[in-house]
Design an enzyme around this catalytic site. Structure first.
Site, PDB file in Angstrom:
ATOM      1  N   TYR A  49       0.784  -1.221   0.000  1.00  0.00           N
ATOM      2  CA  TYR A  49       0.000   0.000   0.000  1.00  0.00           C
ATOM      3  C   TYR A  49       0.821   1.279   0.000  1.00  0.00           C
ATOM      4  CZ  TYR A  49      -4.947   0.428  -0.146  1.00  0.00           C
ATOM      5  OH  TYR A  49      -6.213   0.579  -0.612  1.00  0.00           O
ATOM      6  N   ASP A  98     -10.500   7.183  11.163  1.00  0.00           N
ATOM      7  CA  ASP A  98     -10.150   7.752   9.854  1.00  0.00           C
ATOM      8  C   ASP A  98     -10.306   6.733   8.725  1.00  0.00           C
ATOM      9  OD1 ASP A  98      -8.055   6.552  11.333  1.00  0.00           O
ATOM     10  OD2 ASP A  98      -6.575   7.252   9.877  1.00  0.00           O
ATOM     11  N   GLN A 104      -9.370   2.964   2.644  1.00  0.00           N
ATOM     12  CA  GLN A 104      -9.253   1.961   3.710  1.00  0.00           C
ATOM     13  C   GLN A 104     -10.614   1.373   4.104  1.00  0.00           C
ATOM     14  OE1 GLN A 104      -6.354   0.945   4.642  1.00  0.00           O
ATOM     15  NE2 GLN A 104      -5.377   2.485   3.363  1.00  0.00           N
ATOM     16  N   GLY A 130      -4.483  17.040  14.101  1.00  0.00           N
ATOM     17  CA  GLY A 130      -3.115  17.592  14.066  1.00  0.00           C
ATOM     18  C   GLY A 130      -2.051  16.550  13.845  1.00  0.00           C
ATOM     19  N   ASP A 210      26.262   2.542 -26.586  1.00  0.00           N
ATOM     20  CA  ASP A 210      26.335   1.773 -25.335  1.00  0.00           C
ATOM     21  C   ASP A 210      27.492   0.771 -25.424  1.00  0.00           C
ATOM     22  OD1 ASP A 210      25.732   0.449 -22.970  1.00  0.00           O
ATOM     23  OD2 ASP A 210      23.989  -0.619 -23.792  1.00  0.00           O
TER      24      ASP A 210
HETATM   25  C1  SPV Z   1      20.805  -1.513 -20.031  1.00  0.00           C
HETATM   26  O1  SPV Z   1      19.727  -1.026 -19.683  1.00  0.00           O
HETATM   27  O2  SPV Z   1      21.779  -0.838 -20.324  1.00  0.00           O
HETATM   28  C2  SPV Z   1      20.962  -2.975 -20.051  1.00  0.00           C
HETATM   29  C3  SPV Z   1      19.811  -3.828 -20.359  1.00  0.00           C
HETATM   30  O3  SPV Z   1      22.065  -3.423 -19.909  1.00  0.00           O
HETATM   31  S1  SPV Z   1      19.848  -4.109 -22.057  1.00  0.00           S
HETATM   32  O4  SPV Z   1      19.791  -2.836 -22.749  1.00  0.00           O
HETATM   33  O5  SPV Z   1      18.693  -4.942 -22.375  1.00  0.00           O
HETATM   34  O6  SPV Z   1      21.096  -4.828 -22.388  1.00  0.00           O
HETATM   35 MG    MG Z   2      23.597  -2.044 -20.096  1.00  0.00          MG
END
Ligand code: SPV
Ligand code: MG
Length: 439
Positions: A49, A98, A104, A130, A210
């Protein structure tokens, strides 16, 4: 002390993260009626929750046990009081009034129904003006957190037994989103419990590929800014981890900052993103060398709770399930606290097969998955197959780019900005969403 063994049982459910006089009022009413048993919400119960309590269950239990009028503290494992009430069949349940309205109320109604079975009574104590636990919580969160509390919080989430949902963040602004987003889903509230610092999105926001080009130091420096405005735990994408000697330093630095885990992948040579089309973009590391790197990292870590997670590329590279499983067991034997299994398929079948087979012999080690390609998979299915952490690894960045492009195109197309206003956040909302901008 009077013999209370024959006194009526009075059940009071609470989280007791922040003890205040409103809760003492409830306990005082309870002790006038009999023997007070507190059903103390476990971390797992709370996290269905609300965000995780500041204090761990054991600490909250100790505080309560030392409060006058509390006779016993037992765990309440669910947000719903009924399972504990069925076990205890208390004569009386006490709660603040409450919960008569709002979300809830359904839980109150369930308590009323349950008590009817054994003629129990619900006493509702007027809400103490309060004091508001949500307000205290907001104020506390405004104060931030410490490295230690943040670092431990991933383990606490895992210990709660719930699936831990993690979202990619590539800026402090994303961090604020991850911190505050909450959506009601069924009888609980879904949140992201943690943040993923992705090599893919960290590189992409810098306009770089990357390929481990953005150096670890600058990626780690960005975490500092993220930590200034957030409190949730962080999992760092450590790429290959680099040389074992370098990996040891990365582990120490992340741990000191308050990150909770690093995931390193069993690749070697020039690293490429696993989701690139076509095969053979990268080479898998030798199993023993990678296990050794994990062991070096584990040895470097100063705390037990900092997690080193080994990521397996066998399914991505098509070298088979047996190889993936052998690597998983070898990495765990070398000290990995978790395994990330990755796949590029559009369906989760091979992920399910891996998890099922791995769980046959290893019921405990944390399993992490990243369902970018097999986005059809539901969290409920991941839970069935024994997954502990799901990382949505790039969605905030992928979502933001089409929105930015549409705004830019609209301005260019119309020669003014008005048409773009509809898809932009109003400026006053932009200002007010950053804490302290508006007093
Ligand atoms: C990233 O997010 O950089 C990862 C996951 O390593 S992936 O892109 O799927 O390799
Ligand atoms: Mg990665």
């Amino acid at each position: 002390m009077a013999d209370k063994s024959k006194a009526p049982t009075v059940y009071i459910g609470m989280t007791a993260d922040i003890m205040h006089h409103g809760l003492i009022n409830v306990i005082e009413v309870g002790r006038k009626h009999g023997r007070v048993v507190i059903g103390l919400m476990t971390d797992g119960a709370v996290s269905r929750y609300k965000p995780l309590p500041y204090l761990e269950y054991e600490h909250r239990r100790r505080i309560l046990e030392n409060i006058v009028g509390v006779d016993e503290v037992i765990p309440q494992e669910e947000w719903d009081f009924v399972p504990n009430l069925q076990k205890l069949k208390p004569e009386i349940v006490i709660h603040g009034d409450d919960w008569c309205e709002g979300p809830q109320k359904v839980y109150r109604d369930r308590v009323v129904d349950a008590l009817r079975e054994w003629d129990g009574e619900l006493i509702e104590v007027p809400y103490t003006q309060g004091v508001s636990t949500p307000r205290f919580n907001t104020q506390l969160r405004g104060l931030g957190t410490t490295s230690e509390i943040r670092r431990q919080s991933l383990r606490r989430h895992l210990d709660s037994g719930e699936l831990v949902r993690v979202i990619e963040v590539h800026s402090p602004l994303c961090g604020l989103l991850a911190e505050n987003l909450a959506v009601e889903r069924g009888d609980s509230v879904a949140r992201f419990e943690g943040m993923w610092v992705s090599s893919l999105t960290d590189s992409t926001v810098r306009g770089k590929p990357d390929i481990e080009l953005v150096d670890t130091s600058s990626r780690i420096a960005a975490i500092d800014a993220l930590f200034e405005v957030t409190t949730k735990p962080l999992i760092f994408d450590g790429d290959t981890g680099g040389l074992p000697e370098h990996f040891a330093f990365t582990v120490r630095t992340l741990e000191r900052l308050g990150a909770s885990a690093i995931i390193i992948e069993d690749k070697t040579g020039p690293k490429r993103n696993s989701l690139l089309d076509g095969d053979g973009h990268h080479i898998q590391e030798d199993i023993d060398l990678f296990a050794e790197k994990i062991a070096v990292g584990r040895k470097a870590a100063l705390t037990e709770e900092f997690m080193i997670i080994g990521r397996i590329e066998s399914l991505i590279l098509g070298v088979g399930m047996e190889d993936a499983l052998a690597r998983a067991h070898a990495y765990v034997a070398a000290g990995a606290n978790g395994i990330m299994i990755h796949s590029r398929r559009k369906t989760p079948d091979e992920i399910f097969e891996f998890c099922d087979k791995f769980r046959e012999t290893d019921p405990d080690t944390t399993i992490v998955v990243v369902p970018t390609q097999y986005s059809v998979v539901r969290e409920s299915e991941l839970i069935e197959h024994g997954v502990n952490i799901v990382i949505y690894a790039n969605h905030l960045l992928r979502a933001s780019f089409p929105a930015m492009r549409a705004a830019g195109e609209s301005i260019l197309r119309n020669g003014r900005a008005m048409e773009a206003d509809d898809i932009c956040l109003p400026v006053d909302e932009l200002l007010s969403m950053i804490p302290n901008t508006v007093s």
